[in-house]
Each structure stands twice: as C-alpha cells, then as structure tokens.
Design an enzyme around this catalytic site. Structure first.
Site, PDB file in Angstrom:
ATOM      1  N   SER A 172      -0.672 -54.827   8.549  1.00 23.36           N
ATOM      2  CA  SER A 172      -0.642 -55.907   9.552  1.00 23.36           C
ATOM      3  C   SER A 172      -1.238 -55.524  10.900  1.00 23.36           C
ATOM      4  O   SER A 172      -1.410 -56.395  11.752  1.00 23.36           O
ATOM      5  CB  SER A 172       0.791 -56.382   9.752  1.00 23.36           C
ATOM      6  OG  SER A 172       1.196 -57.114   8.636  1.00 23.36           O
ATOM      7  N   TYR A 179       7.097 -58.624  14.182  1.00 20.32           N
ATOM      8  CA  TYR A 179       7.757 -59.603  13.315  1.00 20.32           C
ATOM      9  C   TYR A 179       9.030 -60.126  13.985  1.00 20.32           C
ATOM     10  O   TYR A 179       9.043 -60.340  15.187  1.00 20.32           O
ATOM     11  CB  TYR A 179       8.101 -59.007  11.931  1.00 20.32           C
ATOM     12  CG  TYR A 179       7.047 -58.129  11.346  1.00 20.32           C
ATOM     13  CD1 TYR A 179       5.765 -58.613  11.133  1.00 20.32           C
ATOM     14  CD2 TYR A 179       7.317 -56.818  10.990  1.00 20.32           C
ATOM     15  CE1 TYR A 179       4.788 -57.813  10.572  1.00 20.32           C
ATOM     16  CE2 TYR A 179       6.350 -56.013  10.418  1.00 20.32           C
ATOM     17  CZ  TYR A 179       5.093 -56.515  10.220  1.00 20.32           C
ATOM     18  OH  TYR A 179       4.151 -55.716   9.673  1.00 20.32           O
ATOM     19  N   VAL A 205       3.122 -52.436   7.431  1.00 27.14           N
ATOM     20  CA  VAL A 205       4.066 -51.866   6.451  1.00 27.14           C
ATOM     21  C   VAL A 205       3.661 -50.491   5.928  1.00 27.14           C
ATOM     22  O   VAL A 205       4.429 -49.870   5.185  1.00 27.14           O
ATOM     23  CB  VAL A 205       4.331 -52.789   5.240  1.00 27.14           C
ATOM     24  CG1 VAL A 205       5.215 -53.955   5.596  1.00 27.14           C
ATOM     25  CG2 VAL A 205       3.063 -53.235   4.577  1.00 27.14           C
ATOM     26  N   LYS A 263      -4.079 -57.582  11.882  1.00 27.65           N
ATOM     27  CA  LYS A 263      -3.957 -59.013  12.222  1.00 27.65           C
ATOM     28  C   LYS A 263      -4.488 -59.369  13.613  1.00 27.65           C
ATOM     29  O   LYS A 263      -5.203 -60.364  13.753  1.00 27.65           O
ATOM     30  CB  LYS A 263      -2.514 -59.485  12.024  1.00 27.65           C
ATOM     31  CG  LYS A 263      -2.144 -59.560  10.540  1.00 27.65           C
ATOM     32  CD  LYS A 263      -0.672 -59.843  10.306  1.00 27.65           C
ATOM     33  CE  LYS A 263      -0.381 -59.946   8.810  1.00 27.65           C
ATOM     34  NZ  LYS A 263       1.050 -59.984   8.509  1.00 27.65           N
ATOM     35  N   TYR A 270      -8.299 -60.861   3.243  1.00 21.79           N
ATOM     36  CA  TYR A 270      -7.017 -60.411   3.800  1.00 21.79           C
ATOM     37  C   TYR A 270      -6.567 -59.088   3.155  1.00 21.79           C
ATOM     38  O   TYR A 270      -6.165 -58.158   3.847  1.00 21.79           O
ATOM     39  CB  TYR A 270      -5.966 -61.524   3.611  1.00 21.79           C
ATOM     40  CG  TYR A 270      -4.586 -61.096   4.033  1.00 21.79           C
ATOM     41  CD1 TYR A 270      -4.249 -61.024   5.385  1.00 21.79           C
ATOM     42  CD2 TYR A 270      -3.624 -60.734   3.094  1.00 21.79           C
ATOM     43  CE1 TYR A 270      -2.985 -60.605   5.777  1.00 21.79           C
ATOM     44  CE2 TYR A 270      -2.362 -60.318   3.483  1.00 21.79           C
ATOM     45  CZ  TYR A 270      -2.052 -60.255   4.818  1.00 21.79           C
ATOM     46  OH  TYR A 270      -0.805 -59.825   5.214  1.00 21.79           O
TER      47      TYR A 270
END
Ligand code: GLN
Length: 304
Positions: free
Chosen positions: A61, A240, A258, A64, A189
């Site tokens: 992530s 998150y 992660v 992102k 992705y």
C-alpha cells in the site's frame, strides 16, 4: 543522530513478538519477522541507515500515494475525485461494506484498496503494462534509483489469491466507478503493490514529498499542489483505521504497507523509511509504528 536512531530501533525490537507476518498473500509469509531497519534522509540528502536497510520488500500500500499522484497528473483532480472520495473510512483497508451502503457510491478515499484500484485505472495507458511503466518511472525518479522493479513472485502470488480485490473491482464496475477491463486494471494494482524497494528507497521518495515533489537538486517531479493532496491523505487515511491514533502519537504524513514498510515524512525536514514485517491487527508494522512515534517525539517532528 546515528546513536539515537540505533537506540530507538533497539528499544522497539521488543514489539516484534506481538506482531505477525501476513499470510493472506502467500509469498509475503516468507519474510523474516526479525528484520528491522530504518533510514532517515534530510533535506541535504544526507542519509542515516540503521539495521536492515538494504533488505528488499514490496511496496504494497505504500504505492497508493504514488498511484494517486500519477492519476492526478494524468487525469486531473476533477476526474479523480469524481470517482474517489476524500474521507477516512474507519474500516479495514480491504473492506467492501461502504461501497454498497453509501449512496451515491464511490470508494471513500485513495488509500484503501477500492480507492487505489480506482486511481490505478486513472493512470494514462492503454493497458496495464503501459500504466505500470509510468508509475515505475515516478517511483524510480523520486527514489533516485533506476534499478527499482517488480518482484514477480509476490505479484503472481497476490494475483492468484486476490478474490477480495477482484470482488471490489467487479463491484466497482457494476456501480460505474471502474470502466473497461477489470482484470487489466487489477493487474496494474497487483504489480504496483509488488514494486520492490528498500527502506532507503522509501526514505528517498519521502524526502522528495517533504520537498514538495522536487528532487533535492531542484527538479520538479510532481507539482506541489498534488503532493499536498497526497500528503494530506497520508495523514487522514495513510495508516488505515489507525490513522487517527497515529496522527495524535506521531503527527506525520505516513503510509504503511502489509509487507511491513512504512514511508513517513516531516515536511521540509526529513524523509523516513521503516521496515519490520511483523504486523499488528490493522495491518501496520507494529515495531515500525513505535519507531516512528519515538523518532517524532525525539526530533519534535509532529506537524500539529
Ligand atoms: N496488495 C495488498 C492488498 O491489496 C495491499 C494492502 C496493504 O498493503 N494494506 O491486499
């Protein structure tokens, strides 16, 4: 600096035993939970590295905010935010629930999986290969490392097991957020998540974001107004559903993945990369979070 950083790292090694290496992407389970590293780069480009700073891991992530910036550069903010919102969710990063319950529906922000799959679809390119090349170019330029590439094993491992992300993708095409070939968009992705970096690479990327999107020798890579948007999302959504707590305790724009990496920055001061693959229950590196909290307190870095 080195001595203090070593001390912060040593005292937070303790947290590793309370975390767990993720296994929902099977190849990620091979990481060594004992690995621990931190890199800090200042605005002069001086880097301090302590621990396992050359160990490679995948961005997951952490990609992102980079995909978001590339999507805004390519498609413009109006189009991006027509399809993705600006609000934290309070839900896990891969949750599907609000996509169905909110009306009219779109992913709440670009730092959760649904939002990131959408921003990946808004990077210019007629297929996944073209889109990922653009994103890789951005990552390489900001990191100052042309060797950065994709870990094929982790890419395939995620692609073969990504039922939940696939569900998000097809659901979003049904509600008109995604257009075109869902598998091809998901492929972008999965590949961006598998971009392979070290702590030092992410510290170098972070210092570029701390420097408003410019390399330290003054080359503009991302316009400052787009970096400001991305850095703000890192504060409100980057950790998150632990973003609020992290904002209070560390007060830094940060993005976790992660794989156990965290990219953080103090605007106009430093870029930080941390790696420690044992995660807490929300999917953040457990020792990594504590290291950033201690580092922020020590150097008085909180932006608040
Ligand atoms: N590739 C991961 C996934 O989609 C990224 C999630 C993360 O780092 N939180 O599940």
């Amino acid at each position: 600096m080195e001595e203090m950083l070593q001390k912060i790292l040593d005292q937070n090694r303790y947290w590793i035993k309370y975390g767990e290496v993720p296994s929902y992407i099977p190849a990620l389970a091979k990481a060594n939970p004992e690995d621990l590293g931190v890199s800090v780069v200042n605005m002069k480009g001086q880097i301090v590295t302590i621990g396992d700073c050359s160990t490679k891991f995948t961005m997951q992530s952490i990609s992102k905010p980079l995909a978001l910036m590339q999507a805004i550069m390519d498609s413009g903010p109006v189009e991006v935010f027509r399809k993705v919102g600006m609000e934290p969710t309070g839900d896990p990063f891969n949750s599907i629930i609000k996509l169905e319950t909110l009306k009219p529906s779109k992913p709440l922000n670009p730092m959760i999986n649904a939002g990131a799959i959408t921003t990946s679809s808004l990077i210019n390119g007629s297929n996944s290969t073209e889109r990922i090349e653009r994103l890789l170019e951005l990552v390489r330029t900001l990191a100052g490392n042309n060797e950065i590439g994709i870990n094929e094993e982790i890419y395939h491992s995620e692609k073969e097991t990504a039922d939940r992300n696939r569900a998000l993708g097809y659901f979003m095409r049904d509600i008109g957020v995604l257009e075109g070939n869902v598998e091809d968009i998901l492929d972008t992705y999965f590949r961006q998540c598998a971009i392979e970096v070290s702590c030092s690479d992410i510290a170098n990327i972070a210092v570029g974001l701390a420097n408003k999107g410019n390399t330290l020798d003054g080359q503009e890579v991302v316009p400052a107004d787009i970096v400001r948007i991305s850095n703000t999302f890192m504060v409100t959504c980057g950790m998150y559903n632990a973003s609020g707590e992290f904002a209070i305790k560390a007060g830094l724009p940060a993005k976790s993945g992660v794989s156990g990496g965290i990219m953080a920055l103090a605007p106009q001061k430093i870029g930080i990369g941390v790696y420690s693959p044992a995660l807490d229950q929300r999917g953040n590196s457990i020792a990594g979070i504590h290291i950033l909290e201690d580092l922020s307190a020590w150097l008085d870095l909180s932006i608040f």
